[in-house]
Design an enzyme around this catalytic site. Structure first.
Site, PDB file in Angstrom:
ATOM      1  N   CYS A  40       0.913  -1.209   0.259  1.00 47.53           N
ATOM      2  CA  CYS A  40      -0.114   0.241   0.202  1.00 47.53           C
ATOM      3  C   CYS A  40       1.326   1.078  -0.460  1.00 47.53           C
ATOM      4  N   HIS A  41       0.350   2.449   0.096  1.00 45.99           N
ATOM      5  CA  HIS A  41       0.728   3.280  -0.365  1.00 45.99           C
ATOM      6  C   HIS A  41       1.765   3.850   0.821  1.00 45.99           C
ATOM      7  N   THR A  42       1.160   3.717   2.160  1.00 48.78           N
ATOM      8  CA  THR A  42       1.988   4.103   3.342  1.00 48.78           C
ATOM      9  C   THR A  42       3.533   3.525   3.467  1.00 48.78           C
ATOM     10  N   HIS A  62       1.378  -3.499   5.826  1.00 41.42           N
ATOM     11  CA  HIS A  62       0.553  -3.227   7.260  1.00 41.42           C
ATOM     12  C   HIS A  62      -0.878  -3.897   6.565  1.00 41.42           C
ATOM     13  N   GLU A  63      -0.961  -4.624   5.778  1.00 38.23           N
ATOM     14  CA  GLU A  63      -1.898  -5.404   4.946  1.00 38.23           C
ATOM     15  C   GLU A  63      -1.913  -6.868   4.770  1.00 38.23           C
ATOM     16  N   CYS A  92      -8.530  -2.146  21.505  1.00 36.17           N
ATOM     17  CA  CYS A  92      -8.240  -2.514  23.015  1.00 36.17           C
ATOM     18  C   CYS A  92      -9.928  -2.739  24.206  1.00 36.17           C
ATOM     19  N   CYS A  95      -9.212   1.524  26.759  1.00 31.23           N
ATOM     20  CA  CYS A  95      -8.868   3.163  26.236  1.00 31.23           C
ATOM     21  C   CYS A  95     -10.719   4.162  26.140  1.00 31.23           C
ATOM     22  N   CYS A  98     -11.284   4.242  22.512  1.00 35.49           N
ATOM     23  CA  CYS A  98     -13.026   3.353  22.530  1.00 35.49           C
ATOM     24  C   CYS A  98     -13.816   3.668  23.179  1.00 35.49           C
ATOM     25  N   CYS A 106      -8.062   4.152  19.288  1.00 33.06           N
ATOM     26  CA  CYS A 106      -7.338   3.975  20.406  1.00 33.06           C
ATOM     27  C   CYS A 106      -6.588   4.163  20.581  1.00 33.06           C
ATOM     28  N   ARG A 110      -0.531   3.085  21.766  1.00 35.89           N
ATOM     29  CA  ARG A 110      -0.230   4.333  20.358  1.00 35.89           C
ATOM     30  C   ARG A 110       1.385   4.737  20.261  1.00 35.89           C
ATOM     31  N   CYS A 169      -5.889  -2.796   5.056  1.00 36.03           N
ATOM     32  CA  CYS A 169      -6.595  -1.845   4.784  1.00 36.03           C
ATOM     33  C   CYS A 169      -7.094  -1.645   3.781  1.00 36.03           C
ATOM     34  N   ARG A 370      -3.850  -3.394  -6.917  1.00 36.81           N
ATOM     35  CA  ARG A 370      -3.327  -3.956  -5.741  1.00 36.81           C
ATOM     36  C   ARG A 370      -2.419  -5.159  -5.827  1.00 36.81           C
TER      37      ARG A 370
HETATM   38  P1  NAD Z   1      -4.022   5.037  -5.619  1.00 41.55           P
HETATM   39  O1  NAD Z   1      -2.710   5.512  -6.514  1.00 41.55           O
HETATM   40  O2  NAD Z   1      -4.231   3.529  -6.102  1.00 41.55           O
HETATM   41  O3  NAD Z   1      -4.672   5.992  -6.587  1.00 41.55           O
HETATM   42  C1  NAD Z   1      -4.941   6.955  -6.714  1.00 41.55           C
HETATM   43  C2  NAD Z   1      -5.224   7.617  -7.923  1.00 41.55           C
HETATM   44  O4  NAD Z   1      -6.035   9.505  -8.018  1.00 41.55           O
HETATM   45  C3  NAD Z   1      -4.827   7.318  -9.499  1.00 41.55           C
HETATM   46  O5  NAD Z   1      -5.860   6.748 -10.218  1.00 41.55           O
HETATM   47  C4  NAD Z   1      -5.222   8.663  -9.977  1.00 41.55           C
HETATM   48  O6  NAD Z   1      -4.922   8.686 -11.302  1.00 41.55           O
HETATM   49  C5  NAD Z   1      -5.210   9.878  -9.164  1.00 41.55           C
HETATM   50  N1  NAD Z   1      -5.798  11.199  -9.232  1.00 41.55           N
HETATM   51  C6  NAD Z   1      -4.313  12.030  -9.413  1.00 41.55           C
HETATM   52  N2  NAD Z   1      -4.467  13.179  -8.978  1.00 41.55           N
HETATM   53  C7  NAD Z   1      -5.490  13.162  -9.278  1.00 41.55           C
HETATM   54  C8  NAD Z   1      -6.156  14.160  -9.763  1.00 41.55           C
HETATM   55  N3  NAD Z   1      -5.727  15.553  -9.537  1.00 41.55           N
HETATM   56  N4  NAD Z   1      -7.304  14.471  -9.626  1.00 41.55           N
HETATM   57  C9  NAD Z   1      -8.422  13.090  -9.738  1.00 41.55           C
HETATM   58  N5  NAD Z   1      -7.846  12.216  -9.336  1.00 41.55           N
HETATM   59  C10 NAD Z   1      -5.806  12.182  -9.470  1.00 41.55           C
HETATM   60  O7  NAD Z   1      -4.011   5.023  -4.069  1.00 41.55           O
HETATM   61  P2  NAD Z   1      -5.073   4.314  -3.356  1.00 41.55           P
HETATM   62  O8  NAD Z   1      -4.105   3.425  -2.358  1.00 41.55           O
HETATM   63  O9  NAD Z   1      -6.767   4.552  -4.264  1.00 41.55           O
HETATM   64  O10 NAD Z   1      -4.264   6.119  -1.952  1.00 41.55           O
HETATM   65  C11 NAD Z   1      -5.012   7.305  -2.466  1.00 41.55           C
HETATM   66  C12 NAD Z   1      -4.632   7.619  -0.880  1.00 41.55           C
HETATM   67  O11 NAD Z   1      -4.965   6.924  -0.099  1.00 41.55           O
HETATM   68  C13 NAD Z   1      -3.289   8.207  -0.618  1.00 41.55           C
HETATM   69  O12 NAD Z   1      -3.390   9.346   0.286  1.00 41.55           O
HETATM   70  C14 NAD Z   1      -3.009   6.886   0.491  1.00 41.55           C
HETATM   71  O13 NAD Z   1      -1.920   7.345   0.773  1.00 41.55           O
HETATM   72  C15 NAD Z   1      -3.982   7.040   1.049  1.00 41.55           C
HETATM   73  N6  NAD Z   1      -5.024   6.161   2.296  1.00 41.55           N
HETATM   74  C16 NAD Z   1      -5.605   6.827   3.422  1.00 41.55           C
HETATM   75  C17 NAD Z   1      -6.023   5.882   4.323  1.00 41.55           C
HETATM   76  C18 NAD Z   1      -6.765   6.430   5.810  1.00 41.55           C
HETATM   77  O14 NAD Z   1      -6.724   5.478   6.262  1.00 41.55           O
HETATM   78  N7  NAD Z   1      -6.942   7.680   6.088  1.00 41.55           N
HETATM   79  C19 NAD Z   1      -5.508   4.452   4.595  1.00 41.55           C
HETATM   80  C20 NAD Z   1      -5.186   4.252   3.205  1.00 41.55           C
HETATM   81  C21 NAD Z   1      -4.850   4.626   1.987  1.00 41.55           C
HETATM   82  C1  022 Z   2      -2.973   3.379   5.152  1.00 37.59           C
HETATM   83  N1  022 Z   2      -2.347   4.609   5.512  1.00 37.59           N
HETATM   84  C2  022 Z   2      -2.174   5.466   4.463  1.00 37.59           C
HETATM   85  C3  022 Z   2      -2.223   4.249   4.034  1.00 37.59           C
HETATM   86  N2  022 Z   2      -2.260   3.010   4.562  1.00 37.59           N
HETATM   87  C4  022 Z   2      -2.918   5.347   7.052  1.00 37.59           C
HETATM   88  C5  022 Z   2      -2.025   6.005   7.328  1.00 37.59           C
HETATM   89  C6  022 Z   2      -1.870   6.977   8.760  1.00 37.59           C
HETATM   90  C7  022 Z   2      -3.521   7.086   9.734  1.00 37.59           C
HETATM   91  C8  022 Z   2      -4.300   6.177   8.577  1.00 37.59           C
HETATM   92  C9  022 Z   2      -4.353   4.737   7.600  1.00 37.59           C
HETATM   93  C10 022 Z   2      -3.506   7.585   9.711  1.00 37.59           C
HETATM   94  C11 022 Z   2      -4.203   8.665  10.923  1.00 37.59           C
HETATM   95  C12 022 Z   2      -4.462   8.803  11.770  1.00 37.59           C
HETATM   96  C13 022 Z   2      -3.470   8.705  12.201  1.00 37.59           C
HETATM   97  N3  022 Z   2      -2.882   7.589  11.437  1.00 37.59           N
HETATM   98  C14 022 Z   2      -2.950   8.302  13.696  1.00 37.59           C
HETATM   99  C15 022 Z   2      -3.560   7.754  14.592  1.00 37.59           C
HETATM  100  C16 022 Z   2      -3.497   8.045  16.545  1.00 37.59           C
HETATM  101  O1  022 Z   2      -2.544   8.810  16.500  1.00 37.59           O
HETATM  102  O2  022 Z   2      -3.804   7.385  16.981  1.00 37.59           O
HETATM  103  C17 022 Z   2      -1.621   6.937  11.441  1.00 37.59           C
HETATM  104  C18 022 Z   2      -1.569   5.191  11.885  1.00 37.59           C
HETATM  105  C19 022 Z   2      -0.625   4.656  12.473  1.00 37.59           C
HETATM  106  C20 022 Z   2       0.755   5.111  11.854  1.00 37.59           C
HETATM  107  C21 022 Z   2       0.939   6.146  11.846  1.00 37.59           C
HETATM  108  C22 022 Z   2      -0.695   7.034  11.803  1.00 37.59           C
HETATM  109  C23 022 Z   2       1.755   3.706  12.587  1.00 37.59           C
HETATM  110  O3  022 Z   2       1.613   3.172  12.850  1.00 37.59           O
HETATM  111  N4  022 Z   2       3.088   4.617  12.662  1.00 37.59           N
HETATM  112  C24 022 Z   2      -3.338   4.781  12.064  1.00 37.59           C
HETATM  113 ZN    ZN Z   3      -2.689   1.103   3.727  1.00 34.57          ZN
END
Ligand code: NAD
Ligand code: 022
Ligand code: ZN
Length: 375
Positions: A40-42, A62-63, A92, A95, A98, A106, A110, A169, A370
């Protein structure tokens, strides 16, 4: 014991496959044989060195999905043979967070999770006598990993590891953002920005929730067919929206006697802060909600005119789709097994651990939705 793992020795260097030393589970911990892991991206964000909190050397990942092979003292909710998904957001159930019922973040472990160590402050991984960091409390790029009991979801035994690892994830984040964070209702209008591994799961979450109009926005035209496969009803390439993307989207979503446009819900799945602004402003006045899922680069800031919020639009974010892992992940696995959601077509590449670096190349090139490593 020894475990085969892909290790990140330092930033922006390819992962190396080595035999690591792994200590057994301590109090409240389990040893898990990882059967499959998504990339995954992270993982890429940390490996690239862009993450200021990234620690090296580390076992990323992480997945995952796997089987409990040993349990330490005091473990009550899991036993040997259980099929599981590791959770980077633990649950948990004890906390203040939760217990609040208001967040899934949670706080029980952390601090140590962020420092790349187990809750007792030490690492179970080492290489040639040197400590190796855990990552996001999961480290699924190792064939065996040690996890705190509260960071493990027990799942049904007939679920295929090489598919349900994605629930660790991407799937949960996308579907959870719709169901837990936005709480989308049947008949809603929604816009999804970025149709990648997260956005496509938002789309299928919206279909599940019964949304009427699901507009997908992506700069890559190839994503139109992908979106349609999971329930997208309309596609917009911003390059063809005539310069004003917000106006274009608002126009598309006009309805009601007053002909005011804007979506009930919008989702950023790009991590681009300009897209986040567009997503907020494409919401309906008075009630539209915009959910930030994408993770922006370090130091990036979001902007909009406060008037957008004063007139009732709501800006929210979500981590792991607001899901409480031990409770929600087994339910999502069941949805997959019952055919309510799709996963298989989104897993575009499967490879052995030895070829894990190819998964990062595919991600860079935008060629994969993926990639999954199978041990
Ligand atoms: P990905 O690269 O598979 O998909 C991104 C998509 O966005 C691509 O299809 C790309 O063409 C498109 N894109 C890029 N720029 C754009 C724009 N300006 N306008 C419209 N579309 C555009 O990535 P992903 O795996 O789908 O992840 C997306 C995001 O979600 C990442 O930033 C990732 O870190 C984040 N993420 C967050 C969490 C969370 O818990 N908040 C969890 C997982 C992933
Ligand atoms: C997963 N992510 C992006 C792609 N795949 C992702 C990254 C960060 C978070 C969630 C999903 C995130 C959001 C908020 C937090 N994190 C902070 C949570 C908190 O402080 O309680 C986050 C998480 C884990 C980690 C870092 C940031 C870590 O284990 N290093 C959930
Ligand atoms: Zn992820």
């Amino acid at each position: 014991m020894k475990t085969r793992a892909a290790i990140a020795f330092e930033k922006s260097r390819p992962l190396e496959i080595v035999e690591l030393d792994l200590e057994g589970p301590k109090q409240g911990e389990v040893l898990v044989e990882v059967k499959a892991t998504g990339i995954c991206h992270t993982d890429e964000f940390t490996l690239s060195g862009a993450d200021p909190e990234g620690l090296f050397p580390a076992v990323l990942g992480h997945e995952g999905a796997g089987i409990v092979v040993d349990a330490g003292p005091g473990v009550t909710s899991l036993r040997k043979g259980d099929h599981v998904i590791p959770l980077y957001t633990p649950e948990c159930r004890n906390c203040p967070s939760c217990l609040s019922r208001k967040t899934n973040l949670c706080t029980a472990i952390r601090a140590t999770q962020g420092q790349g160590v187990m809750p007792d402050g030490t690492s179970r991984f080492s290489y040639e006598g040197r400590m190796v960091h855990h990552y996001m409390g999961t480290s699924t790029f190792s064939n065996y990993t040690v996890l705190p009991e509260i960071a493990v979801a027990k799942i049904r035994e007939d679920a295929p590891f090489d598919k349900v690892c994605y629930i660790g994830c991407g799937v949960t984040t996308g579907i959870g953002a719709v169901i837990n964070t936005a709480k989308v209702e049947a008949g809603a209008t929604a816009i999804v920005f970025g149709l990648g591994g997260i956005g496509l799961n938002v789309i299928q979450g919206l279909r599940l929730a019964g949304a009427d109009m699901i507009i997908g926005v992506d700069v890559n035209d190839d994503k139109k067919a992908w979106g349609e496969r999971f329930g997208m009803t309309h596609f917009v390439n911003p390059k063809e929206a005539g310069g004003d993307l917000v106006a274009h989207l608002v126009n598309m979503t006009k309805r009601g006697a007053d002909q005011i446009g804007g979506a009930d819900y919008t989702f950023d799945c790009t991590g681009n802060v300009d897209v986040m602004r567009t997503a907020l402003e494409a919401c309906h006045r008075g009630w539209g909600q915009s959910i930030i899922i994408g993770v922006a680069g370090v130091g990036q800031e979001v902007r909009t005119r406060p008037f957008q919020l004063v007139t009732g639009r709501v800006w929210k974010g979500t981590a792991f789709g607001g899901a409480r892992g031990r409770t929600d992940v087994p339910r999502i696995v069941a949805w997959y097994m019952d055919g309510k959601i799709a996963i298989d077509p989104m897993i575009t590449h499967t490879m052995p651990l030895e070829r894990i670096n190819e998964a990062f190349d595919l991600m860079h090139a935008g060629k994969s939705i993926r990639s999954v490593v199978v041990y």
